[in-house]
Design a protein around this motif. Structure first.
Motif, mmCIF file in Angstrom:
data_model
loop_
_atom_site.group_PDB
_atom_site.id
_atom_site.type_symbol
_atom_site.label_atom_id
_atom_site.label_comp_id
_atom_site.label_asym_id
_atom_site.label_seq_id
_atom_site.Cartn_x
_atom_site.Cartn_y
_atom_site.Cartn_z
ATOM 1 N N VAL A 65 38.324 50.138 43.649
ATOM 2 C CA VAL A 65 39.651 49.847 43.096
ATOM 3 C C VAL A 65 39.644 48.440 42.510
ATOM 4 N N LEU A 66 40.221 48.293 41.320
ATOM 5 C CA LEU A 66 40.376 46.973 40.702
ATOM 6 C C LEU A 66 41.739 46.427 41.106
ATOM 7 N N ASP A 67 41.691 45.327 41.856
ATOM 8 C CA ASP A 67 42.917 44.768 42.431
ATOM 9 C C ASP A 67 42.820 43.238 42.366
ATOM 10 N N GLY A 91 53.088 45.324 34.277
ATOM 11 C CA GLY A 91 52.940 43.984 34.838
ATOM 12 C C GLY A 91 54.307 43.442 35.261
ATOM 13 N N ASP A 92 54.345 42.693 36.335
ATOM 14 C CA ASP A 92 55.602 42.081 36.747
ATOM 15 C C ASP A 92 55.347 40.623 37.117
ATOM 16 N N TYR A 93 56.383 39.830 36.957
ATOM 17 C CA TYR A 93 56.214 38.405 37.206
ATOM 18 C C TYR A 93 57.393 37.885 38.015
ATOM 19 N N ARG A 98 51.645 45.444 43.787
ATOM 20 C CA ARG A 98 51.748 46.896 43.913
ATOM 21 C C ARG A 98 50.375 47.566 44.013
ATOM 22 N N THR A 99 49.362 46.974 43.368
ATOM 23 C CA THR A 99 48.023 47.580 43.436
ATOM 24 C C THR A 99 47.552 47.608 44.884
ATOM 25 N N LYS A 100 47.815 46.534 45.596
ATOM 26 C CA LYS A 100 47.394 46.470 46.993
ATOM 27 C C LYS A 100 48.221 47.451 47.832
ATOM 28 N N LYS A 116 41.936 36.151 39.302
ATOM 29 C CA LYS A 116 43.194 36.242 40.060
ATOM 30 C C LYS A 116 44.406 36.467 39.165
ATOM 31 N N GLU A 117 44.222 36.229 37.860
ATOM 32 C CA GLU A 117 45.367 36.366 36.949
ATOM 33 C C GLU A 117 45.627 37.832 36.640
ATOM 34 N N GLN A 118 46.900 38.157 36.492
ATOM 35 C CA GLN A 118 47.296 39.536 36.228
ATOM 36 C C GLN A 118 47.121 39.902 34.746
HETATM 37 C C1 LIG Z 1 49.677 45.099 35.343
HETATM 38 S S1 LIG Z 1 48.480 45.263 36.591
HETATM 39 C C2 LIG Z 1 49.484 45.543 38.026
HETATM 40 C C3 LIG Z 1 50.066 44.306 38.489
HETATM 41 C C4 LIG Z 1 50.946 44.362 39.706
HETATM 42 N N1 LIG Z 1 51.911 43.297 39.562
HETATM 43 C C5 LIG Z 1 50.147 44.067 40.964
HETATM 44 O O1 LIG Z 1 50.281 42.978 41.497
HETATM 45 O O2 LIG Z 1 49.387 44.907 41.414
HETATM 46 C C6 LIG Z 1 47.867 46.863 36.293
HETATM 47 C C7 LIG Z 1 46.485 47.168 36.857
HETATM 48 O O3 LIG Z 1 45.484 46.439 36.159
HETATM 49 C C8 LIG Z 1 44.433 46.078 37.049
HETATM 50 N N2 LIG Z 1 44.362 44.603 37.043
HETATM 51 C C9 LIG Z 1 45.129 43.750 36.335
HETATM 52 N N3 LIG Z 1 44.744 42.478 36.537
HETATM 53 C C10 LIG Z 1 43.694 42.520 37.397
HETATM 54 C C11 LIG Z 1 42.854 41.530 37.997
HETATM 55 N N4 LIG Z 1 43.015 40.236 37.762
HETATM 56 N N5 LIG Z 1 41.897 41.954 38.846
HETATM 57 C C12 LIG Z 1 41.712 43.269 39.095
HETATM 58 N N6 LIG Z 1 42.470 44.245 38.566
HETATM 59 C C13 LIG Z 1 43.446 43.887 37.716
HETATM 60 C C14 LIG Z 1 44.773 46.641 38.417
HETATM 61 O O4 LIG Z 1 44.093 47.860 38.615
HETATM 62 C C15 LIG Z 1 46.297 46.834 38.317
HETATM 63 O O5 LIG Z 1 46.759 47.875 39.154
#
Ligand SMILES: C[S@@+](CC[C@H](N)C(=O)[O-])C[C@H]1O[C@@H](n2cnc3c(N)ncnc32)[C@H](O)[C@@H]1O
Length: 185
Positions: A65-67, A91-93, A98-100, A116-118
């Motif tokens: 999983v990419l998180d 994406g939310d700020y 939510r991924t976790k 670490k950046e979204q």
């Molecule tokens: C917009 S992001 C979700 C952000 C959400 N606010 C969160 O904290 O999980 C959508 C997806 O892109 C991937 N992703 C985005 N940024 C990442 C990062 N820096 N490292 C790993 N995965 C990332 C993850 O799989 C995530 O579920």
């Protein structure tokens, strides 16, 4: 390597479709699986395989999983995985993690970050694909937060990480037009 997008929004909204089209063009529809698509399945026809079940029910082996919250960073040796799983999440700020909450804490598999950046899901897939093809995370040029001009005197700030390639921000086709037309997400 298959790319799995666990769709975690209540519908396939226009912005999802723009991101998912981009993802399909990056990895190829034969390598893409959308899971947890309860509503709007027909909109994804031709972009990849579409499943109603959550990825948690598929019992995938050798998956990652990419998180952003993961401790380890994805690197080229991770091409050993058979599946990379991403959240199909807006994406939310500030990030609500939510991924976790909805993915990595529920699945028994490895977890990696892309820094670490979204990033938006399509940007995350773009970066992950380049990494498993041999590029390291520290070789990318990124821009954290971009400003898009919508019309005279109006612009929108996107507080996420984007990739710069050949001096241009990598964005999904139709994304700027979508922002210009949208009344809300
Ligand atoms: C917009 S992001 C979700 C952000 C959400 N606010 C969160 O904290 O999980 C959508 C997806 O892109 C991937 N992703 C985005 N940024 C990442 C990062 N820096 N490292 C790993 N995965 C990332 C993850 O799989 C995530 O579920």
């Amino acid at each position: 390597m298959k790319f799995v997008i666990e769709h975690l929004e209540p519908d396939v909204f226009d912005w999802c479709l723009i991101e998912y089209n981009h993802i399909s063009s990056i990895v190829g529809k034969e390598n893409l699986i959308f899971t947890n698509v309860k509503k709007g399945k027909e909109k994804l026809k031709g972009l990849g395989e579409v499943k109603g079940e959550s990825v948690s029910k598929l019992n995938l082996k050798n998956a990652c999983v990419l998180d952003p919250e993961a401790e380890k960073t994805l690197n080229p040796a991770d091409k050993k995985f058979d599946y990379l799983i991403f959240g199909g999440i807006l994406g939310d700020y500030p990030p609500r993690k939510r991924t976790k909450v909805e993915l990595s804490s529920k699945l028994k598999c490895e977890i990696r970050n892309l820094g670490k950046e979204q990033m938006a899901t399509n940007t995350a897939v773009y970066v992950a694909k380049k990494i498993i093809d041999g590029k390291n995370l520290n070789e990318f040029e990124f821009k954290d937060e971009i400003k898009i001009d919508i019309k005279e005197g109006e612009s929108v700030i996107l507080p996420f990480r984007y990739v710069i390639e050949n001096g241009e921000i990598v964005l999904a086709k139709g994304f700027i037009e979508f922002l210009k037309k949208r009344k809300g997400f």
